[in-house]
Design a protein around this motif. Structure first.
Motif: not given
Length: 173
Positions: A147-151
């Motif tokens: 999620e932190r990486c845009g997921g």
């Protein structure tokens, strides 16, 4: 400062130390280990590294993985691994295009987010615009990393290893 490096036979002792820390079982995501890989001897390890680093296509064997493998290394220690699967085949549809794992003693330092960000750059360079990334439903740390990486969460999927959280990461030029 960590580095992402290609698998190398010269790192046998450092990789083996990380492998032993994980202990037995199928849980070293990002390393491309198969049940048939024999990595406990230098010769078996060398054969495994050769499989990970050979390229498919006209210059390489047809059975080579279409995958970019990198090890996360700092101060000569292998801290984890990450794999970018190039294909959009059935395997990638259940395993995802990215797989990563951090050895237990190196978790909680942001290494997975750092490595995932670097591999997204490699995916862009390959011309990819969207990636599927999955993690076990109970793996809260991996879910947060993704999620932190845009997921963006798409739902729960079933694999032969159990239920997984499915995410899409959209890449822009």
């Amino acid at each position: 400062m960590p580095e992402l490096i290609a698998p190398a036979v010269e790192r046998y002792d450092a990789w083996r130390e990380a492998h032993l820390e994980w202990g037995p079982g199928r849980h070293e995501d990002g390393f491309g280990l198969r049940p048939c890989d024999e990595v406990d001897s230098p010769d078996g390890f060398a054969a495994w590294v050769a499989r990970l680093t050979r390229q498919p296509g006209p210059a390489g064997p047809a059975d080579a993985d279409r995958c970019t493998y990198r090890w996360i290394v700092a101060h000569e220690r292998v801290l984890g691994g990450i794999a970018l699967r190039h294909d959009r085949d059935e395997h990638a549809q259940w395993a995802g295009h990215l797989g990563f794992g951090i050895r237990p003693s190196a978790r909680g330092r942001g290494l997975a987010s750092w490595a995932l960000g670097r591999m997204l750059d490699e995916a862009r360079a390959l011309g990819r615009d969207r990636l599927l990334v999955v993690c076990a439903t109970g793996n809260v740390a991996s879910a947060r990393t993704i999620e932190r990486c845009g997921g963006v969460f798409e739902g729960i999927g079933e694999t032969r290893f159990g239920p997984t959280r499915r995410y899409r990461i959209t890449l822009y030029g």
